[in-house]
Structure formats: structure tokens, C-alpha cells
Design a protein around this motif. Structure first.
Motif, PDB file in Angstrom:
ATOM      1  N   TYR A  66       0.479  -6.288 -12.460  1.00  0.00           N
ATOM      2  CA  TYR A  66      -0.033  -4.981 -12.045  1.00  0.00           C
ATOM      3  C   TYR A  66       0.932  -3.865 -12.437  1.00  0.00           C
ATOM      4  O   TYR A  66       0.529  -2.836 -12.964  1.00  0.00           O
ATOM      5  CB  TYR A  66      -0.250  -5.003 -10.535  1.00  0.00           C
ATOM      6  CG  TYR A  66      -0.690  -3.706  -9.917  1.00  0.00           C
ATOM      7  CD1 TYR A  66      -2.021  -3.302  -9.975  1.00  0.00           C
ATOM      8  CD2 TYR A  66       0.209  -2.904  -9.225  1.00  0.00           C
ATOM      9  CE1 TYR A  66      -2.440  -2.125  -9.374  1.00  0.00           C
ATOM     10  CE2 TYR A  66      -0.197  -1.733  -8.617  1.00  0.00           C
ATOM     11  CZ  TYR A  66      -1.529  -1.343  -8.698  1.00  0.00           C
ATOM     12  OH  TYR A  66      -1.930  -0.173  -8.114  1.00  0.00           O
ATOM     13  N   LEU A 116      -6.155  -9.962 -12.073  1.00  0.00           N
ATOM     14  CA  LEU A 116      -6.110  -8.811 -12.958  1.00  0.00           C
ATOM     15  C   LEU A 116      -6.491  -9.204 -14.381  1.00  0.00           C
ATOM     16  O   LEU A 116      -6.370 -10.374 -14.762  1.00  0.00           O
ATOM     17  CB  LEU A 116      -4.720  -8.184 -12.937  1.00  0.00           C
ATOM     18  CG  LEU A 116      -4.284  -7.673 -11.557  1.00  0.00           C
ATOM     19  CD1 LEU A 116      -2.860  -7.154 -11.609  1.00  0.00           C
ATOM     20  CD2 LEU A 116      -5.225  -6.594 -11.060  1.00  0.00           C
ATOM     21  N   LYS A 154      -9.521  -4.639  -4.617  1.00  0.00           N
ATOM     22  CA  LYS A 154      -8.199  -4.446  -5.215  1.00  0.00           C
ATOM     23  C   LYS A 154      -7.839  -2.965  -5.089  1.00  0.00           C
ATOM     24  O   LYS A 154      -8.704  -2.137  -4.761  1.00  0.00           O
ATOM     25  CB  LYS A 154      -8.207  -4.861  -6.686  1.00  0.00           C
ATOM     26  CG  LYS A 154      -9.185  -4.065  -7.539  1.00  0.00           C
ATOM     27  CD  LYS A 154      -9.192  -4.556  -8.982  1.00  0.00           C
ATOM     28  CE  LYS A 154     -10.192  -3.759  -9.818  1.00  0.00           C
ATOM     29  NZ  LYS A 154     -10.235  -4.245 -11.222  1.00  0.00           N
ATOM     30  N   TRP A 204      -7.023  -1.412   1.070  1.00  0.00           N
ATOM     31  CA  TRP A 204      -8.230  -1.895   0.392  1.00  0.00           C
ATOM     32  C   TRP A 204      -8.820  -3.163   1.017  1.00  0.00           C
ATOM     33  O   TRP A 204      -9.937  -3.548   0.707  1.00  0.00           O
ATOM     34  CB  TRP A 204      -7.954  -2.113  -1.092  1.00  0.00           C
ATOM     35  CG  TRP A 204      -6.807  -3.031  -1.415  1.00  0.00           C
ATOM     36  CD1 TRP A 204      -5.501  -2.686  -1.573  1.00  0.00           C
ATOM     37  CD2 TRP A 204      -6.886  -4.442  -1.656  1.00  0.00           C
ATOM     38  NE1 TRP A 204      -4.737  -3.797  -1.876  1.00  0.00           N
ATOM     39  CE2 TRP A 204      -5.564  -4.881  -1.946  1.00  0.00           C
ATOM     40  CE3 TRP A 204      -7.919  -5.368  -1.658  1.00  0.00           C
ATOM     41  CZ2 TRP A 204      -5.257  -6.214  -2.233  1.00  0.00           C
ATOM     42  CZ3 TRP A 204      -7.621  -6.703  -1.936  1.00  0.00           C
ATOM     43  CH2 TRP A 204      -6.301  -7.111  -2.225  1.00  0.00           C
ATOM     44  N   VAL A 256      -5.867 -11.186  -6.050  1.00  0.00           N
ATOM     45  CA  VAL A 256      -6.471 -10.251  -7.002  1.00  0.00           C
ATOM     46  C   VAL A 256      -6.228 -10.763  -8.418  1.00  0.00           C
ATOM     47  O   VAL A 256      -5.095 -10.919  -8.852  1.00  0.00           O
ATOM     48  CB  VAL A 256      -5.849  -8.842  -6.863  1.00  0.00           C
ATOM     49  CG1 VAL A 256      -6.476  -7.899  -7.887  1.00  0.00           C
ATOM     50  CG2 VAL A 256      -6.073  -8.313  -5.460  1.00  0.00           C
ATOM     51  N   TRP A 316      -1.995 -11.718  -3.767  1.00  0.00           N
ATOM     52  CA  TRP A 316      -3.005 -11.249  -2.820  1.00  0.00           C
ATOM     53  C   TRP A 316      -4.423 -11.645  -3.230  1.00  0.00           C
ATOM     54  O   TRP A 316      -5.389 -11.073  -2.767  1.00  0.00           O
ATOM     55  CB  TRP A 316      -2.950  -9.713  -2.639  1.00  0.00           C
ATOM     56  CG  TRP A 316      -1.580  -9.174  -2.772  1.00  0.00           C
ATOM     57  CD1 TRP A 316      -0.508  -9.466  -1.962  1.00  0.00           C
ATOM     58  CD2 TRP A 316      -1.094  -8.318  -3.794  1.00  0.00           C
ATOM     59  NE1 TRP A 316       0.606  -8.828  -2.429  1.00  0.00           N
ATOM     60  CE2 TRP A 316       0.280  -8.109  -3.546  1.00  0.00           C
ATOM     61  CE3 TRP A 316      -1.690  -7.686  -4.880  1.00  0.00           C
ATOM     62  CZ2 TRP A 316       1.063  -7.307  -4.364  1.00  0.00           C
ATOM     63  CZ3 TRP A 316      -0.893  -6.882  -5.688  1.00  0.00           C
ATOM     64  CH2 TRP A 316       0.462  -6.710  -5.428  1.00  0.00           C
TER      65      TRP A 316
END
Length: 292
Positions: A129, A123, A196, A256, A121, A119
Motif C-alpha cells: 500500500y 491490493l 479498504k 473503513w 485487503v 487486514w
């Protein structure tokens, strides 16, 4: 004989003391596997299964759906209508990664596998995640409807019905968002805020009147009802459970990456039960003694 009598009396005293101690032990509080009776706002209960805190939503009526003059509302949010619900309990937060891990360990849920770049994001340090201690208190995501239902059943609860979800989100005074009439990044996590998912206890200033967190933003949440755009025109006035069948289930709350209009508590979205690919879908469970 006197010695025998004294000995016998001592035995009786010991037995009496033992029986009293046992009675005291037996009457000590025992952790219940189901919530107590929900009677007032502010009551909480912690599940012994997944350690989720649930809040009480007392019985009563509220106005469900969008007002006629709400220009952001879709046709499926109208007409606004009065709904009366029995008391129920609902999860204070979205289900976390740590909670979901317990369901996996019990064999009731499937293992989660995330790409660190999913997506868009990025990290920290390229870590996934799910499965990292750093993200234990973040919401579990990429869940289809069946997985969400399986988790709630494992935890001794169920998915909330759409009417329950909306009442828990807006209270009984017809507010547009859980906290009031306007929206900003201090109250919710939506497009342009964190970029996020946020920790489930974040945004406590955006709590609903019943103390429920992140009902607008962070993750979309499955509810139990099938989707019918015309359902409000024929919905029962008491404890509506949604259509008997359908192709799509309802999603509520916005995520989000959602627009502010999608975070309105009356907004209705839908998806096929197997839909789970957009990284914005999570779980919130409910419990009541009467409704299945």
C-alpha cells in the motif's frame, strides 16, 4: 562640463531605475510558513512544508457531545455542553502517503512497511500500500500516537484537540454526521462500503460545514487529548484541552471497517499511544496561533 553633466544625469537615472526595480522585487508576495488570520468559513491555506490544504474554522461556540435522547450515544459522550473555541485551522484531508514520504525523507518520521495482505485487503498485483505511486493520494495508516504527533510537529502543526475536531466535523447546528442526519456509502467509507481505505479526496458529498473531508469514516484519527470518560462533566467552557494525564488517547471519526454508530461525530474511542495495529488509524493536523 555639459557632457559631464549629461553623463552624471544619466547615471542618476540608471540608479533610480535600479532602486525602483529592487523595491518592486522586495515588495512581491512571499509564501508564509504559517496560515493567515482565520476569520471566515471558506478560507484556505496551503502548507509549504507538506502541501496540505488547511481550512479555517472561525472562533465561536457550538454544542459538544451527544443529546440526551441519542440512544446510540455512550455515557462518555454526555452531557452535551456548550464550548467556545478560538479560531483555528485544520487539515482538509487526512495526511497522504506522499505527504508522509516527505517527513520520512526529512528524517522526522519512520519508514512504513506494509504487507499486501494486511487486514484482509488484497491490493492490485500484490503491491504494498505504501510506497506505490498508485496510492500516493491515499491516507497513510498504521500510525501510533507518537508518530502522528511527530508528523504534525514536522509539518509545523499539531494534533487537533478533541473539541476542535468535533466542531470541525459537525459545525454549529448539532448535526449527527458531518453532512447531516443519515448515513450511506455515498457520503462515507465504512463497513460494507469499499472494504479498504479510500483516496483522501473521496466522498466530497460528505464534507463538513467547514469543508473538511472524511471526518466520518475512512480512518480513525488521533486527537491530542487524553481520554477520561467523565471529562465532559467537568470540561472548561472555553478552549478545553482535555485531561492533563491519562493512559489512553482519544480517537475520532471511525474507519473503513466501522459501524455507522461509530461514525457519529460525537462518538469517542480510545487507544494507548503505541496502538497502531488495526489498519484504520491515520492523521489529521491542526494549527492555531495561541493554543500549544
Amino acid at each position: 562640463m555639459k557632457n559631464l553633466a549629461r553623463t552624471f544625469g544619466l547615471v542618476l537615472l540608471i540608479l533610480a531605475g535600479t532602486m525602483q526595480a529592487c523595491a518592486t522585487t522586495d515588495s512581491s508576495p512571499v509564501s508564509s510558513s504559517t496560515p493567515p488570520t482565520c476569520t471566515e468559513i471558506g478560507q484556505t491555506w496551503t502548507s509549504p512544508v507538506d502541501e496540505m490544504t488547511l481550512v479555517c474554522v472561525p472562533a465561536g461556540s457550538f454544542m459538544m457531545g451527544a443529546a440526551e435522547d441519542d440512544l446510540q450515544a455512550g455515557a462518555d459522550e454526555k452531557p452535551q455542553h456548550q464550548v467556545t473555541l478560538d479560531a483555528f485551522w485544520i487539515d482538509r484531508t487526512e495526511v497522504t502517503n506522499a505527504m508522509f514520504a516527505k517527513c520520512i525523507a526529512a528524517g522526522a518520521c519512520h519508514e512504513r512497511k506494509y504487507s499486501p495482505y494486511l487486514w484482509g485487503v488484497r491490493l492490485p498485483n500484490g503491491t504494498p500500500y505504501y510506497g506505490e505511486t498508485l496510492y500516493d493520494d491515499f491516507p497513510v495508516i498504521v500510525l501510533d500516537g507518537e508518530e502522528a504527533q511527530a508528523y504534525c510537529e514536522w509539518a509545523g502543526r499539531r494534533l487537533p484537540y478533541e473539541a476542535e475536531w468535533e466542531k470541525a466535523a459537525r459545525g454549529t447546528d448539532g448535526r449527527l454526521y458531518p453532512w447531516g442526519a443519515s448515513i450511506d456509502c455515498g457520503h462515507a467509507n465504512f463497513l460494507g462500503c469499499e472494504g479498504k481505505p479510500a483516496q483522501v479526496t473521496s466522498y466530497d458529498s460528505g464534507a463538513s460545514p467547514f469543508g473538511v473531508l472524511n471526518m466520518s469514516g475512512n480512518l480513525w484519527e488521533w486527537v491530542a487529548d487524553w481520554y477520561d470518560p467523565a471529562y465532559y462533566s467537568q470540561s472548561p467552557a472555553e478552549n478545553p484541552l482535555g485531561p492533563d494525564t491519562g493512559e489512553y488517547h482519544i480517537l475520532r471519526g471511525g474507519g473503513w471497517r466501522s459501524l455507522t454508530s461509530q461514525l457519529r461525530v460525537t462518538n469517542r474511542a480510545s487507544g494507548k499511544p503505541e496502538h497502531s495495529t488495526d489498519g484504520e488509524i491515520g492523521i489529521r493536523c491542526a494549527w492555531s496561533p495561541a493554543i500549544p
